[in-house]
Design a protein around this motif. Structure first.
Motif, short mmCIF file in Angstrom:
data_model
loop_
_atom_site.label_atom_id
_atom_site.label_comp_id
_atom_site.label_asym_id
_atom_site.label_seq_id
_atom_site.Cartn_x
_atom_site.Cartn_y
_atom_site.Cartn_z
N ARG A 228 29.13 25.76 74.95
CA ARG A 228 29.05 26.67 73.82
C ARG A 228 27.72 26.51 73.10
NH1 ARG A 228 34.81 24.60 71.45
NH2 ARG A 228 36.05 24.98 73.33
N THR A 229 27.43 27.42 72.18
CA THR A 229 26.18 27.35 71.44
C THR A 229 26.09 26.10 70.56
OG1 THR A 229 27.17 28.73 69.72
CG2 THR A 229 25.86 29.85 71.42
N ASP A 230 27.27 25.53 70.20
CA ASP A 230 27.25 24.30 69.40
C ASP A 230 27.15 23.06 70.27
OD1 ASP A 230 29.75 24.15 70.54
OD2 ASP A 230 30.88 24.20 68.65
N GLY A 231 26.98 23.24 71.58
CA GLY A 231 26.84 22.12 72.50
C GLY A 231 28.13 21.58 73.05
N ARG A 232 29.26 22.07 72.57
CA ARG A 232 30.54 21.58 73.03
C ARG A 232 30.94 22.27 74.34
NH1 ARG A 232 34.68 22.14 68.19
NH2 ARG A 232 36.00 21.02 69.69
#
Length: 399
Positions: A228-232
């Motif tokens: 995801r864009t949050d790195g998750r």
């Protein structure tokens, strides 16, 4: 559990000269060296090699064993013991005394386990417990090794993929094209979830089986889960959800992109999908939801449990056995693998879930196979039997 001590290789004596040349230790070499019962300088040299082999600091804490197929070596450095330390299993079926190396505080032993053995173990040194972990061992299948004269396919890392079906995610992925592929004849395709691992060993097996005519010319697609864009990681959402979203992602995005590299057949009989753990249920879901596009499923330690429990707490993959029994039969072939030491947690019991899947598939008349071993939640058993699993999965294939 049966095992042999290092007496099996006791005729191979440890030579100090080999130590001076820094010959690498292996479990079998350590077996022979300990069996020779070195003393004096030879023992000191061997103890130093063992410290380097296992790691000096690790040796004091209780290191993980060194494993070569079904041969396993343990070692420990434990000053001031009045009796040799042991390696013991949690269930009490396995107990291995470690032999002292000369007058040093280093102890070691090697065992030869049976193919498929599995145990939870730890060191016992006096009144202390040290280290510990899970161990399962398998022989390497001959078709998992490179063979002389077998044409080798190519593995290409593809540009990072930005998905529209899973909006806001990117992922790494790779494509294997067999040496026998020609643009005039579209190939079969097999998709692997969590692809970074399988891309390292599947191509060799494909090379061997394709060359032997035991599976068709097949392109391999190795996909990591999305980030995801949050790195998750988006893994659980993509893999554990019982929708057709992942199948659509493959059919609408990935396979058309693969066809820019290699032409693919589009009939269900020519498409297979595979995964381990949540990747295993993902593979089944893709075929269950889109049986006209995917007809062959390979699942290792599949998470047919209630991970995707949703707002009702009842929406997860534990529903599949009931769905299989109550729904019209799909034209899909399913290979399941699991082990008796697989997970048991709040989401469910993996061994029971896979047994329920097998029973449901049998009840509803599916073409399926279930291999049940002693292993843990890992891909080790599945990898060990992968060549034969692929033979079974692709048997009788007619383009």
């Amino acid at each position: 559990m049966r095992y042999l001590t290092s007496l099996a290789l006791a005729t191979a004596l440890f030579a100090p000269a080999a130590s001076a040349q820094e010959a690498p230790l292996t479990p079998r070499a350590l077996d022979a060296a300990v069996a020779s019962k070195p003393s004096g300088e030879a023992a000191d040299l061997l103890a130093d090699r063992v410290r380097r082999y296992f790691g000096k600091d690790n040796l004091l804490k209780g290191p993980m064993p060194k494993v070569d197929e079904t041969t396993v070596a343990w070692a420990l450095e434990a000053p001031g013991l009045s009796a040799p330390p042991r390696v013991v299993s949690e269930d009490g079926r396995f107990s291995l005394p470690l032999a002292r190396i000369g007058a040093t505080d280093v102890y070691a032993a090697t065992v030869h386990l049976e193919d498929g053995d599995a145990l939870r173990w730890r060191y016992v040194a006096g009144d202390r417990f040290l280290g510990g972990g899970q161990l399962e061992v398998y022989r390497t299948h001959p078709d998992s090794r490179e063979k002389p004269g077998v044409p080798r396919g190519t593995v290409k890392q593809m540009p990072e993929w930005k998905s529209q079906v899973f909006a806001g995610t990117t992922r790494d992925w790779w494509v294997y094209v067999p040496a026998q592929y020609t643009a005039e004849k579209p190939a079969c395709v097999m998709v692997f979830q969590d692809g970074a691992g399988p891309k390292g060993y599947v191509p060799t097996i494909f090379d061997n089986l394709i060359a032997a005519g035991e599976m068709p010319v097949t392109v391999g697609v190795f996909l990591n889960p999305g980030k995801r864009t949050d790195g998750r990681s988006n893994r659980s959402f993509e893999y554990d959800t019982l929708s057709d979203q992942y199948a659509r992602f493959l059919l609408e995005e990935i396979l058309p992109e693969v066809e820019k590299t290699a032409k693919l057949r589009r009939d269900a009989a020519s498409r297979a999908i595979s995964g381990s753990s949540s990747g295993g249920i993902c593979a089944f879901t893709a075929a269950w939801r889109r049986p006209a596009e995917f007809s062959k499923v390979l699942s290792w330690v599949g998470s047919f449990t209630n991970i995707a429990h949703g707002s009702t707490t009842r929406e997860g993959g534990h529903n599949y056995p009931a769905l299989i029994r109550k729904s019209p039969k799909r034209d899909i072939r399913v290979f399941l693998q699991d082990g008796e030491n697989d997970l048991d947690n709040a989401n469910g019991n993996w061994p029971l879930a896979n047994q329920q899947m097998a029973k449901a598939l049998a009840f509803s008349g599916y073409d399926y196979k279930f291999v049940y071993g002693r292993g843990f939640h890992s891909g080790k058993h599945g990898q060990a039997i992968l060549p034969d699993s692929l033979r079974w999965l692709w048997r009788g294939y007619q383009p």
